[in-house]
Design an enzyme around this catalytic site. Structure first.
Site, PDB file in Angstrom:
ATOM      1  N   GLU A   1       0.854  -1.175   0.000  1.00  0.00           N
ATOM      2  CA  GLU A   1       0.000   0.000   0.000  1.00  0.00           C
ATOM      3  C   GLU A   1       0.896   1.232   0.000  1.00  0.00           C
ATOM      4  O   GLU A   1       1.899   1.259   0.701  1.00  0.00           O
ATOM      5  CB  GLU A   1      -0.829  -0.050   1.300  1.00  0.00           C
ATOM      6  CG  GLU A   1      -1.770   1.086   1.494  1.00  0.00           C
ATOM      7  CD  GLU A   1      -2.738   1.190   0.356  1.00  0.00           C
ATOM      8  OE1 GLU A   1      -3.467   0.210   0.120  1.00  0.00           O
ATOM      9  OE2 GLU A   1      -2.752   2.238  -0.317  1.00  0.00           O
TER      10      GLU A   1
ATOM     11  N   LEU B   1      -0.337   4.505   0.459  1.00  0.00           N
ATOM     12  CA  LEU B   1      -1.114   5.690   0.840  1.00  0.00           C
ATOM     13  C   LEU B   1      -0.307   6.651   1.703  1.00  0.00           C
ATOM     14  O   LEU B   1       0.524   6.262   2.505  1.00  0.00           O
ATOM     15  CB  LEU B   1      -2.421   5.302   1.525  1.00  0.00           C
ATOM     16  CG  LEU B   1      -2.436   4.647   2.903  1.00  0.00           C
ATOM     17  CD1 LEU B   1      -2.244   5.640   4.023  1.00  0.00           C
ATOM     18  CD2 LEU B   1      -3.759   3.938   3.079  1.00  0.00           C
TER      19      LEU B   1
ATOM     20  N   GLU C   1      -0.594   9.647   4.531  1.00  0.00           N
ATOM     21  CA  GLU C   1      -1.525  10.173   5.515  1.00  0.00           C
ATOM     22  C   GLU C   1      -1.950  11.563   5.059  1.00  0.00           C
ATOM     23  O   GLU C   1      -1.190  12.282   4.432  1.00  0.00           O
ATOM     24  CB  GLU C   1      -0.865  10.193   6.891  1.00  0.00           C
ATOM     25  CG  GLU C   1      -0.731   8.773   7.411  1.00  0.00           C
ATOM     26  CD  GLU C   1      -0.054   8.681   8.764  1.00  0.00           C
ATOM     27  OE1 GLU C   1      -0.104   9.646   9.529  1.00  0.00           O
ATOM     28  OE2 GLU C   1       0.539   7.626   9.028  1.00  0.00           O
TER      29      GLU C   1
ATOM     30  N   LYS D   1       7.966  -1.435  -2.153  1.00  0.00           N
ATOM     31  CA  LYS D   1       7.525  -0.519  -1.101  1.00  0.00           C
ATOM     32  C   LYS D   1       8.705   0.130  -0.375  1.00  0.00           C
ATOM     33  O   LYS D   1       8.765   1.351  -0.215  1.00  0.00           O
ATOM     34  CB  LYS D   1       6.641  -1.291  -0.119  1.00  0.00           C
ATOM     35  CG  LYS D   1       6.204  -0.528   1.083  1.00  0.00           C
ATOM     36  CD  LYS D   1       5.294   0.611   0.722  1.00  0.00           C
ATOM     37  CE  LYS D   1       5.163   1.555   1.882  1.00  0.00           C
ATOM     38  NZ  LYS D   1       3.823   1.925   2.196  1.00  0.00           N
TER      39      LYS D   1
ATOM     40  N   ALA E   1      12.678  21.683   1.145  1.00  0.00           N
ATOM     41  CA  ALA E   1      13.673  21.685   2.222  1.00  0.00           C
ATOM     42  C   ALA E   1      13.020  22.168   3.500  1.00  0.00           C
ATOM     43  O   ALA E   1      12.073  22.950   3.473  1.00  0.00           O
ATOM     44  CB  ALA E   1      14.820  22.608   1.832  1.00  0.00           C
ATOM     45  N   GLY E   2      13.515  21.725   4.612  1.00  0.00           N
ATOM     46  CA  GLY E   2      12.972  22.147   5.899  1.00  0.00           C
ATOM     47  C   GLY E   2      13.427  21.204   6.981  1.00  0.00           C
ATOM     48  O   GLY E   2      14.561  20.721   6.965  1.00  0.00           O
TER      49      GLY E   2
ATOM     50  N   GLY F   1       9.466  12.718   8.966  1.00  0.00           N
ATOM     51  CA  GLY F   1       9.168  11.969  10.191  1.00  0.00           C
ATOM     52  C   GLY F   1       8.030  11.025   9.869  1.00  0.00           C
ATOM     53  O   GLY F   1       7.844  10.645   8.713  1.00  0.00           O
TER      54      GLY F   1
ATOM     55  N   CYS G   1       6.355   5.938   8.794  1.00  0.00           N
ATOM     56  CA  CYS G   1       6.847   5.119   7.673  1.00  0.00           C
ATOM     57  C   CYS G   1       8.289   5.406   7.289  1.00  0.00           C
ATOM     58  O   CYS G   1       9.155   4.564   7.490  1.00  0.00           O
ATOM     59  CB  CYS G   1       5.943   5.311   6.463  1.00  0.00           C
ATOM     60  SG  CYS G   1       4.321   4.588   6.715  1.00  0.00           S
TER      61      CYS G   1
ATOM     62  N   LYS H   1      11.353   4.653   9.879  1.00  0.00           N
ATOM     63  CA  LYS H   1      11.556   3.247  10.278  1.00  0.00           C
ATOM     64  C   LYS H   1      11.747   2.343   9.058  1.00  0.00           C
ATOM     65  O   LYS H   1      12.451   1.333   9.135  1.00  0.00           O
ATOM     66  CB  LYS H   1      10.439   2.751  11.192  1.00  0.00           C
ATOM     67  CG  LYS H   1       9.050   2.709  10.598  1.00  0.00           C
ATOM     68  CD  LYS H   1       8.541   1.306  10.342  1.00  0.00           C
ATOM     69  CE  LYS H   1       7.132   1.346   9.815  1.00  0.00           C
ATOM     70  NZ  LYS H   1       6.752   0.263   8.969  1.00  0.00           N
TER      71      LYS H   1
HETATM   72  C1  UDX Z   1       4.920   7.988   3.151  1.00  0.00           C
HETATM   73  C2  UDX Z   1       4.893   7.711   1.646  1.00  0.00           C
HETATM   74  O1  UDX Z   1       4.741   8.945   0.925  1.00  0.00           O
HETATM   75  C3  UDX Z   1       3.770   6.761   1.313  1.00  0.00           C
HETATM   76  O2  UDX Z   1       3.779   6.450  -0.056  1.00  0.00           O
HETATM   77  C4  UDX Z   1       3.951   5.508   2.141  1.00  0.00           C
HETATM   78  O3  UDX Z   1       2.890   4.623   1.893  1.00  0.00           O
HETATM   79  C5  UDX Z   1       4.016   5.833   3.619  1.00  0.00           C
HETATM   80  O4  UDX Z   1       5.035   6.782   3.862  1.00  0.00           O
HETATM   81  P1  UDX Z   1       3.525   9.586   4.782  1.00  0.00           P
HETATM   82  O5  UDX Z   1       4.378   9.058   5.903  1.00  0.00           O
HETATM   83  O6  UDX Z   1       2.061   9.717   4.986  1.00  0.00           O
HETATM   84  O7  UDX Z   1       3.716   8.673   3.477  1.00  0.00           O
HETATM   85  O8  UDX Z   1       4.069  11.039   4.457  1.00  0.00           O
HETATM   86  P2  UDX Z   1       4.798  11.822   3.272  1.00  0.00           P
HETATM   87  O9  UDX Z   1       3.836  12.715   2.629  1.00  0.00           O
HETATM   88  O10 UDX Z   1       5.598  10.914   2.428  1.00  0.00           O
HETATM   89  O11 UDX Z   1       5.779  12.729   4.132  1.00  0.00           O
HETATM   90  C6  UDX Z   1       6.769  12.149   4.981  1.00  0.00           C
HETATM   91  C7  UDX Z   1       7.560  13.204   5.702  1.00  0.00           C
HETATM   92  O12 UDX Z   1       8.410  13.884   4.788  1.00  0.00           O
HETATM   93  C8  UDX Z   1       6.744  14.276   6.399  1.00  0.00           C
HETATM   94  O13 UDX Z   1       7.310  14.503   7.676  1.00  0.00           O
HETATM   95  C9  UDX Z   1       6.902  15.486   5.503  1.00  0.00           C
HETATM   96  O14 UDX Z   1       6.788  16.675   6.229  1.00  0.00           O
HETATM   97  C10 UDX Z   1       8.301  15.277   4.966  1.00  0.00           C
HETATM   98  N1  UDX Z   1       8.554  15.936   3.663  1.00  0.00           N
HETATM   99  C11 UDX Z   1       7.838  15.564   2.563  1.00  0.00           C
HETATM  100  C12 UDX Z   1       9.558  16.884   3.546  1.00  0.00           C
HETATM  101  O15 UDX Z   1      10.247  17.213   4.525  1.00  0.00           O
HETATM  102  N2  UDX Z   1       9.796  17.465   2.321  1.00  0.00           N
HETATM  103  C13 UDX Z   1       9.101  17.112   1.214  1.00  0.00           C
HETATM  104  O16 UDX Z   1       9.393  17.661   0.143  1.00  0.00           O
HETATM  105  C14 UDX Z   1       8.087  16.145   1.336  1.00  0.00           C
END
Ligand code: UDX
Length: 439
Positions: A148, A150, A152, A208, A256-257, A261, A264, A267
């Protein structure tokens, strides 16, 4: 089709309701009684846009129910495994105890011809091992891996309209049977022309972890560039825009920032490294250690920057933290960069007030020593510095003039490069951000 979904967290609950929305008869099963009761009352145990409406509609259709009893999976033909695979305490490897317990209990409900479809993120090799357990105990039952992807905050949309379907099928004649069952489950999604990758167990598992590793690498790449920008006076936003125009690179995931976290990416890259080590291929993934390091350094840099703007000391300084969840539109605080920074600031003597539109109850439970406020204005009252650490829309849209009236010092640190610098500076704020020069 009759479907069971084992594990009703972010992934499973959304999957169960979505499968009912697609027209199937679904039972969602979880060992947590309070979660099952909430779901059965159409209440979401977590914040996810659109989920509660979908849940209500699916329950009202009569096609969805929740249970704590695995025996209720007996009527189902396809059984989705959606339990968590957290990081093991004190180790990088994934903790598979919930997956193993789910399969073990499911065995009593399985019949020949049933398909177990794993959705959880697992170390490569897990599916093959579980497939043997399933076939050994229930001859004629099969196992496929169907990861999957997805995100969040977009969980409903990503489940109902995924950008691809990946089927990791068993070997031999079971492959065609398992594929037909999955195609029936996803019939409308397949009919919509969604790309399918039909493969073996190991490739599906790796798709994945490889996808998440790539995303983490992309974020850490731009954050490494931010470190260099800080050292040279260059601007990481313009840099990202410029390289992002090259469609081989692309602008997405180059924000950038404070870094990544959540439950997913952190870990998953660690579990991937641990698994590579077990397979004798650790060198292939040593770069992920650097990806992790760059990511964690951003949090430390944010605290340093806060100290810098607070005239060199955080002791007794009032700091407002906007955002507690690991990303906007979620109440998930697992490995939240925002809370990590808030806690470090507090340990270093700052008086920290954290606010968030959805995550305060979760944050308060995990970090009881932090001080919480319901609104940005309340968090920022008399503040010496305001830190935007999770880019919720409500913070991006703050009016810097009105907001400036509540603070003691108009200093804003934009940890997500999400505010319009010019507007804030025009309203008299000093603006600092990761990867951008001081004003
Ligand atoms: C992620 C994957 O995108 C998804 O496909 C997988 O199934 C589960 O893990 P998610 O953890 O919901 O999804 O969040 P995601 O939108 O990927 O963001 C992860 C982290 O990266 C967040 O803390 C976000 O703030 C950070 N991020 C994202 C950045 O710092 N910069 C970016 O350009 C994009």
């Amino acid at each position: 089709m009759r479907i069971s979904v084992i594990g009703c967290g972010y992934l499973g609950a959304v999957h169960a309701a979505s499968m009912a929305e697609l027209g199937h008869e679904v039972v969602g099963i979880d060992v947590d009684r309070s979660k099952v009761e909430l779901l059965q009352r159409a209440q979401a145990p977590f914040y996810e846009p659109g989920f509660e409406a979908l849940l209500s509609a699916s329950l009202a259709s009569g096609r969805l129910r929740f249970s704590t009893d695995i025996a209720d999976a007996r009527d189902a033909v396809v059984h989705f495994l959606c339990v968590g695979t957290p990081q093991k305490r004190g180790e990088y490897a994934a903790d598979l105890r919930y997956v193993e317990a789910a399969v073990e209990s499911l065995l009593q409900a399985l019949k020949p011809g049933d398909l177990v479809a794993g959705k959880s993120t697992v170390p490569v090799g897990t599916a093959a091992r579980l497939a043997e357990v399933v076939a050994g105990k229930v001859p004629g039952a099969m196992l496929a891996w169907n990861p999957e992807f997805l995100r969040e905050g977009f969980a409903v949309q990503d489940t109902l309209h995924p950008d691809r379907l990946v089927y990791g099928l068993p070997a031999g004649s079971d492959a065609a049977v398992a594929r037909a069952l999955l195609d029936e489950v996803y019939a409308s999604i397949v009919a919509a022309g969604t790309p399918q990758v039909v493969t073996d167990h190991a490739t599906a598992e790796m798709v994945k972890t490889a996808a998440n590793s790539f995303l983490a690498t992309k974020i850490s790449f731009i954050n490494a560039m931010a470190e260099l920008c800080e050292a040279t006076g260059a601007d990481v936003i313009q840099l990202a825009d410029a390289i992002g125009h090259d469609d081989r690179i692309g602008r997405k995931f180059l924000n950038a920032g404070l870094g990544f976290g959540g439950g997913c990416l952190p870990k998953d890259i660690r579990a991937f490294m641990a698994r590579a080590g077990e397979l004798g291929a650790d060198q292939a993934l040593t770069f992920l250690r650097e990806v992790d390091n760059i990511n964690m350094r951003r949090r430390i840099r944010m605290v340093e920057l806060a100290r810098e703007v607070c005239d060199g000391s955080l002791l007794g300084k009032r700091v407002a933290v906007l955002g507690a969840s690991f990303k906007p539109d979620s109440d998930d605080i697992r490995d939240s960069p925002a809370l990590n920074v808030a806690a470090q600031l507090e340990l270093q003597g700052a008086i920290v007030r954290v606010t968030d539109p959805a995550a305060i109850p979760n944050a308060r439970r995990e970090w009881p020593h932090l001080d919480f406020a319901d609104t940005a204005e309340e968090a920022a009252r008399d503040a010496d510095a305001v830190l935007l650490l999770t880019e919720w829309r409500t913070y991006r849209e703050l009016d810097p003039t009105a907001f400036g009236a509540v603070v003691t010092q108009k200093r804003v640190l934009d940890g997500r490069n999400a505010l319009d610098r010019d507007t804030w500076e025009a309203a008299g704020w000093s603006y600092r951000a990761l990867g951008r020069r001081a004003g």
